[in-house]
Design an enzyme around this catalytic site. Structure first.
Site, PDB file in Angstrom:
ATOM      1  N   LYS A 212       3.044  11.436  -3.177  1.00  0.00           N
ATOM      2  CA  LYS A 212       2.019  10.810  -4.024  1.00  0.00           C
ATOM      3  C   LYS A 212       1.110  11.851  -4.680  1.00  0.00           C
ATOM      4  CE  LYS A 212      -1.482   7.135  -3.605  1.00  0.00           C
ATOM      5  NZ  LYS A 212      -1.993   6.130  -2.643  1.00  0.00           N
TER       6      LYS A 212
ATOM      7  N   ASP B 296     -13.041   5.342   0.995  1.00  0.00           N
ATOM      8  CA  ASP B 296     -11.622   5.365   1.368  1.00  0.00           C
ATOM      9  C   ASP B 296     -11.109   6.802   1.384  1.00  0.00           C
ATOM     10  OD1 ASP B 296      -8.875   5.171   1.592  1.00  0.00           O
ATOM     11  OD2 ASP B 296      -8.615   3.685   0.008  1.00  0.00           O
TER      12      ASP B 296
ATOM     13  N   GLU C  48      -7.206   0.596  -4.574  1.00  0.00           N
ATOM     14  CA  GLU C  48      -7.225   0.494  -3.111  1.00  0.00           C
ATOM     15  C   GLU C  48      -8.572   0.017  -2.551  1.00  0.00           C
ATOM     16  OE1 GLU C  48      -5.557   4.304  -2.007  1.00  0.00           O
ATOM     17  OE2 GLU C  48      -3.610   3.730  -2.801  1.00  0.00           O
TER      18      GLU C  48
ATOM     19  N   ASP D 245       0.874  -1.164   0.000  1.00  0.00           N
ATOM     20  CA  ASP D 245       0.000   0.000   0.000  1.00  0.00           C
ATOM     21  C   ASP D 245       0.916   1.221   0.000  1.00  0.00           C
ATOM     22  OD1 ASP D 245      -1.644   2.140   0.518  1.00  0.00           O
ATOM     23  OD2 ASP D 245      -2.521   1.316   2.361  1.00  0.00           O
TER      24      ASP D 245
HETATM   25  N1  LIG Z   1      -7.182   9.184  14.764  1.00  0.00           N
HETATM   26  C1  LIG Z   1      -7.244   9.901  13.646  1.00  0.00           C
HETATM   27  N2  LIG Z   1      -8.151  10.894  13.505  1.00  0.00           N
HETATM   28  C2  LIG Z   1      -8.205  11.631  12.379  1.00  0.00           C
HETATM   29  N3  LIG Z   1      -7.404  11.465  11.330  1.00  0.00           N
HETATM   30  C3  LIG Z   1      -6.488  10.484  11.408  1.00  0.00           C
HETATM   31  C4  LIG Z   1      -6.361   9.663  12.549  1.00  0.00           C
HETATM   32  N4  LIG Z   1      -5.354   8.770  12.329  1.00  0.00           N
HETATM   33  C5  LIG Z   1      -4.876   9.052  11.098  1.00  0.00           C
HETATM   34  N5  LIG Z   1      -5.557  10.083  10.542  1.00  0.00           N
HETATM   35  C6  LIG Z   1      -5.318  10.732   9.256  1.00  0.00           C
HETATM   36  O1  LIG Z   1      -5.366   9.763   8.223  1.00  0.00           O
HETATM   37  C7  LIG Z   1      -4.540  10.210   7.166  1.00  0.00           C
HETATM   38  C8  LIG Z   1      -3.658   9.090   6.749  1.00  0.00           C
HETATM   39  O2  LIG Z   1      -4.430   8.015   6.422  1.00  0.00           O
HETATM   40  P1  LIG Z   1      -3.849   6.804   5.594  1.00  0.00           P
HETATM   41  O3  LIG Z   1      -4.960   5.874   5.335  1.00  0.00           O
HETATM   42  O4  LIG Z   1      -2.638   6.279   6.249  1.00  0.00           O
HETATM   43  O5  LIG Z   1      -3.502   7.647   4.315  1.00  0.00           O
HETATM   44  P2  LIG Z   1      -2.848   7.323   2.942  1.00  0.00           P
HETATM   45  O6  LIG Z   1      -3.558   6.153   2.394  1.00  0.00           O
HETATM   46  O7  LIG Z   1      -3.093   8.561   2.168  1.00  0.00           O
HETATM   47  O8  LIG Z   1      -1.413   7.085   3.212  1.00  0.00           O
HETATM   48  C9  LIG Z   1      -3.750  11.397   7.659  1.00  0.00           C
HETATM   49  O9  LIG Z   1      -4.319  12.582   7.146  1.00  0.00           O
HETATM   50  C10 LIG Z   1      -3.930  11.291   9.154  1.00  0.00           C
HETATM   51  O10 LIG Z   1      -3.860  12.545   9.792  1.00  0.00           O
HETATM   52 MG   LIG Z   2      -4.568   4.645   1.703  1.00  0.00          MG
END
Ligand SMILES: Nc1ncnc2c1ncn2[C@@H]1O[C@H](COP(=O)(O)OP(=O)(O)O)[C@@H](O)[C@H]1O
Ligand SMILES: [Mg+2]
Lengths: 622, 176
Positions: free
Chosen positions: A87, A206, A184, A25
């Site tokens: 990204k 998502d 995804e 991922d």
């Molecule tokens: N507990 C939470 N509350 C709100 N937002 C969150 C929390 N944990 C992670 N995030 C947010 O989720 C996002 C990252 O999500 P993720 O699925 O890892 O993203 P990506 O797929 O884009 O890498 C970030 O913007 C992060 O701040």
């Molecule tokens: Mg993601």
């Protein structure tokens, strides 16, 4: 010299071995690698037990890099050379990045894709992503104890062709064999679907750090059919952070702040947002370069208010996806929540309200995509699995070309199941016209200027005719990775005209090769050794595949003479695989590839017949 | 012997060549074939097989999409019978249908201008009912009477309906 080995007739020589394959991922914020171990999908951790790898790369003067948690921790100290959320720049031009001004990077407006100036030179987002992929590859190989056969890499469903191509290029630079680019939400559905053995219509919502996807899927007897997908490839948690960041600046009356402070305050904004998922209040404190102290407090209500329009912005694509699927929200049996941003309570509430049900959050939203990708990688690598399932995915955005007056003519409509191909005929505009420029675009809008420009082709050598007499057939083919290729030819005369392809996005093969060289210039790794290793893996894979095919129906489909030819090519390949001659390995692999074309065609016929009749192979008359 | 890659879509799915369609059988046959030939089944195979799998899956997808949509299915049946129903030179429409077209267009414009979801929904229902009637008519013309020229006329009407329904869909989005 060692004696050549000959296998017993009808028996595969390939021992029943587990092929090492992973799901990756490659996220905007966090990246992960997972694999199937003893039948169970697991996320692979680094030496310190961390699964999530922050998608942050810091470039150093000496050409080395720091990736992940350490790079993230140093971001505010070295903002120009520490690339966060690369990204968002994949397959994008500078004009596609509206908030470039709030970022600390020195962007270089290169043709096709933006680049970033660092102490280690100008870097393409592809190279930044490749560093993340390399780190995950090394983690996987250390943890699994062997070379990877390949990987499934996930991309947002709403990624266009340029963004997908950039992702595949990054994998190439990282030396990863891509088994498939997988959407995804579809990966998440696999992880959920197999756990719950559910049938019916599902929605996958998502929302990650930088992208938003909504996919509507139908699950029937092991078939995952994507009915429609929609989204916004520039909407995510980062935007929520930026709202808080702007609020901090305004409240503290700050104007001109330096890049250190920008990066620091964006990080504080994000922490506050995450705190508010658990608490009603979040404190924001920071010491700026000037010594000035920021000390503020944000309430959940205040946060919800300043981000309400962002939450709403995700609902319009949901409506569109349902409409495209010809469904009503009430027909959706379950809503799967994916991505860290779905932890925001207000988002869960809004999605629940929209679909009229409590969304499913039983799998970890951070890991579910990587786990699904690992499950798919295991199957694609050819490892036996109990259940058999099939994924039928779609093109997210219509593909077409420019016609007179700057208008778009759609060739492949959005949500067409892949792989797919469409051809359409066009003609000349002027008498005696001998060339035609073909501009390939992607998007839903009528005006070409509102769509994404993917490539420009030139078709030359059209025989001079009166206007409207030439027949130019343009064929669009989208493969199972969702990648497009376009060909054009003049039909009327039967003369195949020559096409010059000039991609207006992405990288040429030469550029990828250069990056590959550069990326190993700083590593211990020797480029030639690397090439040989990769060619060997390719050759070995073909060898095993061909032997398995021969064992299955070589007897039935090949005459003894035909079989002897293939056996000889196999033996040749096996011999050179033991040596160290790169050119010989490539030659023998190519020869076997070539030598099995007819056999492959016959096998494919058999497969279709088998499906049609539901009979076993040996009952069929050949 | 090798299977003819260009065999007709109905044969491909083992279905009778007719407008009336057992959609459950089509869906089942489609899934069964994809399960055998989809490129995912050949991701670890040789290059030749990978390329063939892509070509086959492409062909099967096209055939499925053609047969699944009534408009496309009728058009395909006509082409098998040597009739190009969408020939650009043939644009004739009966006068009464042209009148109806104008009425519907006006209704759409009004609903769009007034951002009126209720009138939009009512119009959509009328159009869908009309389209249903045309599809039933196509079944009779194609399967029972084999009156291909008249089927072509109905098909052109149906295309108009489908396009207008698409515009209605776009109008819903503009309400957002
Ligand atoms: N507990 C939470 N509350 C709100 N937002 C969150 C929390 N944990 C992670 N995030 C947010 O989720 C996002 C990252 O999500 P993720 O699925 O890892 O993203 P990506 O797929 O884009 O890498 C970030 O913007 C992060 O701040
Ligand atoms: Mg993601």
């Amino acid at each position: 010299m060692a004696l050549l080995q000959i296998s017993e007739p009808g028996l595969s020589t390939a021992p029943h071995q587990h092929r090492l394959a992973v799901g990756i991922d490659l996220g905007t914020t966090n990246s992960l690698v997972a694999t199937v171990r003893n039948g169970v999908a697991v996320v692979l951790n680094d030496a310190h037990g961390h699964g999530l790898l922050p998608s942050v790369v810091r470039f150093h003067k000496d050409g080395t890099t720091t990736v992940g948690i350490a790079a993230q921790a140093q971001a505010a100290d070295d903002p120009h050379n520490t690339i966060i959320s690369a990204k968002r720049f994949m397959g994008r031009g500078i004009k596609d990045i509206p908030d470039a001004a709030t970022m600390p990077y020195q962007f270089v407006d290169a043709p096709g894709m933006v680049q970033i100036k660092t102490v280690a030179g100008v870097k393409s987002p592809v190279e930044v992503s490749a560093e993340i992929l390399k780190t995950l590859k090394a983690r996987a190989e250390a943890s699994l104890g062997g070379d990877l056969v390949g990987a499934v890499i996930t991309v947002p469903a709403y990624f266009d062709d340029a963004q997908r191509q950039a992702t595949k290029d990054a994998a190439k630079v990282a030396g990863i064999n891509v088994l498939r680019l997988l959407n995804e939400p579809t990966a998440a559905a696999i992880a959920y679907g197999l756990d719950n053995a559910s049938e019916g219509i599902y929605a996958v919502y998502d929302l990650g750090g930088g992208t938003f996807d909504i996919s509507i899927l139908k699950l029937t007897k092991g078939v995952f059919e994507v009915l429609a997908t929609n989204g916004d490839s520039a909407l995510g948690g980062d935007d929520f952070d930026r709202r808080i960041y702007c609020w901090i600046l305004e409240k503290a009356g700050l104007h001109a702040i330096d890049d250190h402070d920008k990066t620091l305050l964006m990080a504080r904004a994000r922490e506050a947002k995450e705190t508010l998922s658990e608490h009603a209040q979040a404190k924001i404190t920071a010491v700026l370069t000037s010594g000035e102290v920021v000390d503020q407090s944000l309430s959940e209500d205040g946060f919800n208010e300043m981000t309400a329009s962002l939450v709403n912005k995700t609902l319009a694509p949901c409506r569109k996806a349902l409409r495209d699927a010809g469904l009503d929200a009430s027909e959706v049996k379950g809503v799967v929540m994916v991505g860290g941003s779905t932890r925001v309570p207000r988002i869960q509430a809004a999605v629940g309200e929209f679909f009229g049900q409590t969304p499913l959050t039983n799998l970890d939203p951070d890991k579910v995509v990587a786990l699904g990708a690992a499950i798919q990688a295991n199957v694609l690598a050819g490892n036996k699995s109990g259940d058999d399932w099939l994924l039928l995915d779609v093109v997210p955005l219509s593909l077409g070309l420019e016609t007179m007056g700057g208008l778009t003519e759609k060739i492949i409509p959005r949500n067409a199941t892949i792989p797919t191909a469409r051809a359409q005929e066009f003609t000349t505009y002027k008498d005696g016209q001998t060339a035609m420029s073909i501009h390939v675009v992607q998007g839903e809008r009528e005006l070409v200027s509102d769509c994404r420009s993917l490539a420009r082709f030139e078709l030359r050598g059209i025989p001079p005719m009166v206007a409207g007499a030439a027949r130019i057939r343009v064929t669009f083919q989208v493969d199972a990775d969702g990648l497009l290729s376009v060909t054009a030819r003049e039909m009327g005369t039967g003369v195949e005209s020559h096409i010059a392809v000039k991609p207006s996005y992405g990288l040429t093969d030469d550029e990828v090769a250069t990056m590959l060289r550069d990326s190993y210039a700083h590593a211990q790794d020797d480029m030639t050794a690397r090439n040989l290793a990769e060619a060997r893996v390719d050759g070995q894979r073909l060898l095993e595949a061909t032997e398995a095919a021969l064992a299955e129906n070589g007897e039935a489909l090949l005459s003894p003479a035909e079989r002897a030819v293939v056996e000889k090519q196999i033996a040749d390949l096996r011999t050179v695989l033991q040596g160290g001659d790169l050119a010989a390995v490539k030659r023998a692999t190519e020869a076997l590839n070539h030598g099995t074309v007819e056999f492959a065609a016959r096998r494919m016929d058999i497969s279709v017949r088998k499906a049609l009749t539901g009979h076993r192979l040996d009952e069929l008359e050949i | 012997m090798s299977l003819d890659f260009n065999r007709n879509h109905f044969d491909l799915f083992g279905l009778p060549q007719a407008f009336a369609l057992d959609t459950a059988r089509l869906d089942q046959a489609y899934r069964d074939i994809q399960a055998e030939i989809h490129p995912d089944r050949f991701a670890h195979a040789g290059e030749s097989e990978q390329r063939l799998a892509m070509q086959w899956a492409t062909k099967v997808n096209e055939a499925y999409q053609t047969l699944k949509k009534p408009f496309e299915r009728a058009r395909y049946l006509l082409s098998l019978n040597g009739v190009d129903a969408m020939d650009a030179r043939n644009t004739s429409m009966p006068a009464d249908f042209l009148m109806l077209q104008m009425e519907w267009r006006e209704a759409l414009e009004q609903a769009r201008a007034g951002k009126n979801e209720k009138t939009l929904r009512a119009l959509e229902q009328t159009l869908q009912e009309q389209a249903r009637g045309m599809r039933a008519e196509l079944g009779v013309l194609l399967d029972e009477q084999r009156a291909y020229a008249r089927a072509g006329d109905t098909l052109r009407k149906l295309r108009f309906m489908d396009k207008l329904l698409e515009e209605v869909g776009a109008a819903y989005e503009s309400l957002d």
